[in-house]
Design a protein around this motif. Structure first.
Motif, PDB file in Angstrom:
ATOM      1  N   PRO A  76      10.338 -10.248  -3.659  1.00 15.35           N
ATOM      2  CA  PRO A  76      10.827  -9.152  -2.800  1.00 15.35           C
ATOM      3  C   PRO A  76       9.959  -7.890  -2.875  1.00 15.35           C
ATOM      4  O   PRO A  76       9.920  -7.107  -1.922  1.00 15.35           O
ATOM      5  N   LEU A  77       9.250  -7.692  -3.976  1.00 16.84           N
ATOM      6  CA  LEU A  77       8.340  -6.546  -4.068  1.00 16.84           C
ATOM      7  C   LEU A  77       6.999  -6.845  -3.406  1.00 16.84           C
ATOM      8  O   LEU A  77       6.410  -5.982  -2.758  1.00 16.84           O
ATOM      9  N   TYR A  78       6.510  -8.070  -3.585  1.00 18.92           N
ATOM     10  CA  TYR A  78       5.200  -8.431  -3.047  1.00 18.92           C
ATOM     11  C   TYR A  78       5.231  -8.705  -1.545  1.00 18.92           C
ATOM     12  O   TYR A  78       4.244  -8.450  -0.859  1.00 18.92           O
ATOM     13  N   GLY A  79       6.320  -9.247  -1.034  1.00 18.91           N
ATOM     14  CA  GLY A  79       6.399  -9.673   0.359  1.00 18.91           C
ATOM     15  C   GLY A  79       6.036  -8.594   1.369  1.00 18.91           C
ATOM     16  O   GLY A  79       5.154  -8.800   2.216  1.00 18.91           O
ATOM     17  N   PRO A  80       6.708  -7.426   1.327  1.00 20.40           N
ATOM     18  CA  PRO A  80       6.357  -6.377   2.298  1.00 20.40           C
ATOM     19  C   PRO A  80       4.913  -5.892   2.160  1.00 20.40           C
ATOM     20  O   PRO A  80       4.258  -5.580   3.152  1.00 20.40           O
ATOM     21  N   VAL A  81       4.408  -5.847   0.935  1.00 20.97           N
ATOM     22  CA  VAL A  81       3.027  -5.402   0.725  1.00 20.97           C
ATOM     23  C   VAL A  81       2.045  -6.427   1.286  1.00 20.97           C
ATOM     24  O   VAL A  81       1.046  -6.067   1.907  1.00 20.97           O
ATOM     25  N   ARG A  82       2.345  -7.709   1.105  1.00 22.12           N
ATOM     26  CA  ARG A  82       1.466  -8.766   1.626  1.00 22.12           C
ATOM     27  C   ARG A  82       1.433  -8.761   3.150  1.00 22.12           C
ATOM     28  O   ARG A  82       0.425  -9.126   3.748  1.00 22.12           O
ATOM     29  N   ILE A 108       1.542  -6.116   4.983  1.00 21.63           N
ATOM     30  CA  ILE A 108       0.741  -4.958   5.394  1.00 21.63           C
ATOM     31  C   ILE A 108      -0.746  -5.182   5.113  1.00 21.63           C
ATOM     32  O   ILE A 108      -1.600  -4.831   5.933  1.00 21.63           O
ATOM     33  N   LEU A 109      -1.062  -5.770   3.950  1.00 22.28           N
ATOM     34  CA  LEU A 109      -2.460  -5.968   3.572  1.00 22.28           C
ATOM     35  C   LEU A 109      -3.127  -7.028   4.440  1.00 22.28           C
ATOM     36  O   LEU A 109      -2.504  -8.020   4.788  1.00 22.28           O
ATOM     37  N   PRO A 110      -4.396  -6.833   4.763  1.00 23.09           N
ATOM     38  CA  PRO A 110      -5.115  -7.877   5.518  1.00 23.09           C
ATOM     39  C   PRO A 110      -5.412  -9.067   4.599  1.00 23.09           C
ATOM     40  O   PRO A 110      -5.464  -8.919   3.377  1.00 23.09           O
ATOM     41  N   PRO A 111      -5.606 -10.249   5.168  1.00 22.60           N
ATOM     42  CA  PRO A 111      -5.941 -11.414   4.338  1.00 22.60           C
ATOM     43  C   PRO A 111      -7.276 -11.213   3.627  1.00 22.60           C
ATOM     44  O   PRO A 111      -8.255 -10.800   4.236  1.00 22.60           O
ATOM     45  N   MET A 112      -7.294 -11.506   2.337  1.00 17.72           N
ATOM     46  CA  MET A 112      -8.495 -11.292   1.525  1.00 17.72           C
ATOM     47  C   MET A 112      -9.024 -12.609   0.965  1.00 17.72           C
ATOM     48  O   MET A 112      -9.625 -12.627  -0.100  1.00 17.72           O
ATOM     49  N   GLY A 113      -8.777 -13.710   1.647  1.00 15.86           N
ATOM     50  CA  GLY A 113      -9.203 -15.003   1.126  1.00 15.86           C
ATOM     51  C   GLY A 113      -8.251 -15.433   0.023  1.00 15.86           C
ATOM     52  O   GLY A 113      -7.061 -15.485   0.203  1.00 15.86           O
ATOM     53  N   GLY A 114      -8.772 -15.717  -1.145  1.00 17.96           N
ATOM     54  CA  GLY A 114      -7.941 -16.132  -2.265  1.00 17.96           C
ATOM     55  C   GLY A 114      -7.515 -14.984  -3.156  1.00 17.96           C
ATOM     56  O   GLY A 114      -6.862 -15.196  -4.176  1.00 17.96           O
ATOM     57  N   LEU A 115      -7.864 -13.764  -2.795  1.00 19.47           N
ATOM     58  CA  LEU A 115      -7.565 -12.599  -3.626  1.00 19.47           C
ATOM     59  C   LEU A 115      -6.260 -11.962  -3.184  1.00 19.47           C
ATOM     60  O   LEU A 115      -6.106 -11.579  -2.026  1.00 19.47           O
ATOM     61  N   LEU A 135      -3.991  -8.838  -3.602  1.00 21.91           N
ATOM     62  CA  LEU A 135      -3.967  -7.462  -4.090  1.00 21.91           C
ATOM     63  C   LEU A 135      -2.563  -6.865  -4.129  1.00 21.91           C
ATOM     64  O   LEU A 135      -2.410  -5.702  -4.490  1.00 21.91           O
ATOM     65  N   ALA A 136      -1.549  -7.639  -3.774  1.00 22.53           N
ATOM     66  CA  ALA A 136      -0.179  -7.129  -3.749  1.00 22.53           C
ATOM     67  C   ALA A 136       0.273  -6.621  -5.111  1.00 22.53           C
ATOM     68  O   ALA A 136       0.882  -5.540  -5.183  1.00 22.53           O
ATOM     69  N   PRO A 137       0.002  -7.331  -6.226  1.00 27.05           N
ATOM     70  CA  PRO A 137       0.429  -6.784  -7.520  1.00 27.05           C
ATOM     71  C   PRO A 137      -0.216  -5.435  -7.836  1.00 27.05           C
ATOM     72  O   PRO A 137       0.447  -4.540  -8.365  1.00 27.05           O
ATOM     73  N   LEU A 138      -1.484  -5.275  -7.482  1.00 28.82           N
ATOM     74  CA  LEU A 138      -2.158  -3.998  -7.729  1.00 28.82           C
ATOM     75  C   LEU A 138      -1.518  -2.875  -6.928  1.00 28.82           C
ATOM     76  O   LEU A 138      -1.268  -1.778  -7.452  1.00 28.82           O
ATOM     77  N   VAL A 139      -1.212  -3.139  -5.672  1.00 27.80           N
ATOM     78  CA  VAL A 139      -0.594  -2.119  -4.820  1.00 27.80           C
ATOM     79  C   VAL A 139       0.796  -1.765  -5.340  1.00 27.80           C
ATOM     80  O   VAL A 139       1.165  -0.588  -5.401  1.00 27.80           O
ATOM     81  N   VAL A 140       1.566  -2.772  -5.750  1.00 26.84           N
ATOM     82  CA  VAL A 140       2.905  -2.509  -6.272  1.00 26.84           C
ATOM     83  C   VAL A 140       2.821  -1.718  -7.578  1.00 26.84           C
ATOM     84  O   VAL A 140       3.622  -0.802  -7.811  1.00 26.84           O
ATOM     85  N   LEU A 141       1.852  -2.029  -8.437  1.00 24.18           N
ATOM     86  CA  LEU A 141       1.675  -1.251  -9.667  1.00 24.18           C
ATOM     87  C   LEU A 141       1.329   0.201  -9.355  1.00 24.18           C
ATOM     88  O   LEU A 141       1.820   1.125 -10.016  1.00 24.18           O
ATOM     89  N   LEU A 142       0.495   0.422  -8.347  1.00 28.44           N
ATOM     90  CA  LEU A 142       0.162   1.795  -7.946  1.00 28.44           C
ATOM     91  C   LEU A 142       1.392   2.528  -7.403  1.00 28.44           C
ATOM     92  O   LEU A 142       1.586   3.723  -7.678  1.00 28.44           O
TER      93      LEU A 142
END
Length: 95
Positions: free
Chosen positions: A54-60, A62-69, A71-78
């Protein structure tokens, strides 16, 4: 009201811990140090995924696809760190 501040800080700390545990566990699974087919590892992994999705879903979304990377955990930590700063700077409202 100070107890409300402490409860909010505790919840942010717990979320921070869960995200760090999830990130470290994902690295260990990727490098085949841990095996998801082991019962305990699988239960912890799927439990963390269910808690944090539930925390990662909305961030994912919004973020553009980055291949296999991912970045949702980093954004949520920020975001969590920014919320901590906001709470500490506005601690006067809790007294």
């Amino acid at each position: 009201m100070q107890s409300l501040f402490q409860i909010l800080m505790l919840l942010l700390d717990v979320a921070w811990f869960f995200i760090l545990a999830h990130v470290i566990m994902s690295w260990l699974i990727s490098f085949q140090v841990l095996n998801v087919r082991q019962e305990l590892v699988g239960q912890i992994w799927y439990g963390l995924n269910r808690i944090l999705e539930p925390l990662y879903g909305p961030v994912r979304r919004i973020l553009p696809p980055m291949g296999g990377l991912d970045l949702a955990p980093l954004v949520v930590l920020l975001i969590i760190y920014a919320l901590r700063i906001i709470l500490v700077n506005n601690i006067a409202f809790f007294y």
